[in-house]
Design an enzyme around this catalytic site. Structure first.
Site, PDB file in Angstrom:
ATOM      1  N   ASP A  92       0.917  -1.241  -0.018  1.00 52.98           N
ATOM      2  CA  ASP A  92       0.061   0.080   0.019  1.00 52.98           C
ATOM      3  C   ASP A  92       0.860   1.302   0.059  1.00 52.98           C
ATOM      4  OD1 ASP A  92       0.986  -0.146   2.611  1.00 52.98           O
ATOM      5  OD2 ASP A  92      -1.144  -0.027   3.612  1.00 52.98           O
ATOM      6  N   LYS A 128      -1.320  -9.262   2.875  1.00 54.01           N
ATOM      7  CA  LYS A 128      -0.476  -8.615   4.251  1.00 54.01           C
ATOM      8  C   LYS A 128      -1.494  -7.969   4.846  1.00 54.01           C
ATOM      9  CE  LYS A 128       3.042  -6.003   3.881  1.00 54.01           C
ATOM     10  NZ  LYS A 128       2.990  -4.706   4.537  1.00 54.01           N
ATOM     11  N   GLU A 160       8.789  -3.737  10.644  1.00 51.61           N
ATOM     12  CA  GLU A 160       9.527  -2.734   9.854  1.00 51.61           C
ATOM     13  C   GLU A 160       9.932  -1.594  11.353  1.00 51.61           C
ATOM     14  OE1 GLU A 160       6.543  -0.777   7.538  1.00 51.61           O
ATOM     15  OE2 GLU A 160       8.001   1.144   7.381  1.00 51.61           O
TER      16      GLU A 160
END
Ligand code: KIV
Length: 272
Positions: A52, A121, A190
Site C-alpha cells: 500500500d 498482508k 518494520e
C-alpha cells in the site's frame, strides 16, 4: 543475470518455510505494475509485495491511508500478469479489514478472486487477530506486519523507530507469537531495533522479513522505487540505493527533448 533458467519452480509459502529452516535468506521487493512486476520477477526475487506504499509512490499521497481496495485490486491485477515465479503478496489497504472480521473476509476474498495473487498482508497484532483468523479460515495465506505500521501513522505522529521501550517491545513479541499461532506464514518487521528483530526471528518458526530491522532476520524487503533511486526524497538509514534511475531518466528525457527541438529526431531510419 536472471536465475530464472536455473530455478523456475514457483515460490510458495511452504518453500519460504524451507528457506528459513535451511538458513537461506528471503528477498522481497515491492512492485505496483505489470512492467516492474515482470522485471523484478525475472531478476529472481522470492516475494513481490504489491504494497500500500503505492499510495505514496504511485499516487503521490503523503500517507498510505487514502489508497482504496479498488485501487489496490487494479494495481495487483497488473502485477500478477507480469509474474511467473515469485510469490505475490497484496497489502490489504487501510479500512478494508480493521472494522470487523466479516468485512475483512469480504475484502480478502475480493482481492484473491479479482487479482489472482497468492496471499495477503495486514498490519497489526492482537487488535486484528479475529480478522486474521477469519481470513486464514477461508484458506487464504496471511503475512503479518508489526513494528512501524504506516497505516497507524496518525496514532504514532511520526515515522520514528518503534518498540524501543520495553512495554512496546514486549507487546510486539506477544503479537508475533499470536500471529504465528493463528497460522500466518510470515511476518514483516518494520523499523525496530535489530536486537528485538533478532529475538523475534529466533523465537518464531515462520520467516521474519525485515525492513529497517537489522540483518539477523530471515529476509529483507525494500520499496523498489526507493532502492533503484526512482524516488530521491526518502532516505532513511535502512535504505541502500542500488542505482540512480531517476538520474538516468532525466538524462534520457533531456536528450530526447534536445533531439525533438533540434529536428534530429526522428531521422531517415526512424520513419516510414
Ligand atoms: O507497503 C509497503 O511497501 C510495505 C513494506 C514497507 C513492507 O508494507
Amino acid at each position: 543475470m536472471s536465475i530464472h533458467s536455473e530455478d523456475s519452480r514457483r515460490v510458495t509459502t511452504h518453500r519460504l518455510l524451507e528457506m528459513k529452516q535451511r538458513g537461506e535468506k528471503i528477498s522481497m521487493l515491492t512492485a505496483y505494475d505489470f512492467t516492474m512486476g515482470s522485471i523484478v520477477d525475472q531478476a529472481g526475487i522470492d516475494i513481490i509485495l504489491v504494497g500500500d506504499s503505492a499510495s505514496n509512490v504511485m499516487c503521490g499521497n503523503v500517507t498510505t491511508l487514502p489508497i482504496t481496495l479498488d485501487q489496490m485490486i487494479f494495481l495487483a491485477k497488473s502485477v500478477v500478469r507480469g509474474v511467473k515465479r515469485a510469490l505475490v503478496v497484496v497489502d490489504m489497504p487501510f479500512g478494508s479489514y480493521q472494522g470487523n472480521s466479516k468485512e475483512a473476509l469480504a475484502s480478502a476474498i475480493r482481492i484473491m478472486k479479482e487479482t489472482h495473487c497468492d496471499c495477503l498482508k495486514v498490519e497489526g497484532g492482537e487488535e486484528i487477530l479475529e480478522s486474521v483468523k477469519r481470513i486464514l479460515s477461508a484458506g487464504i495465506p496471511v503475512m503479518g506486519h508489526l513494528g512501524l505500521m504506516p497505516q497507524s501513522i496518525n496514532k504514532y505522529g511520526s515515522y520514528a523507530v518503534r518498540a524501543k521501550e520495553e512495554e512496546e517491545a514486549d507487546k510486539l513479541v506477544r503479537d508475533a507469537h499470536l500471529l504465528e499461532d493463528a497460522g500466518c506464514f510470515a511476518i514483516v518487521l518494520e523499523k525496530i531495533p535489530a536486537a528485538l528483530a533478532k529475538k523475534v526471528a529466533a523465537e518464531l518458526t515462520i520467516p521474519v522479513i525485515g525492513i529497517g530491522a537489522g540483518n539477523e532476520v530471515d529476509g529483507q524487503v525494500l520499496v523498489l522505487h526507493d532502492m533503484v533511486g526512482l524516488t530521491q526524497d526518502f532516505s532513511p538509514r535502512f535504505l541502500r540505493r542500488y542505482a540512480n534511475i531517476q538520474n538516468i531518466m532525466h538524462q534520457a528525457i533531456e536528450h530526447y527533448i534536445e533531439d525533438v527541438k533540434s529536428g534530429d529526431f526522428p531521422n531517415q531510419k526512424e520513419q516510414y
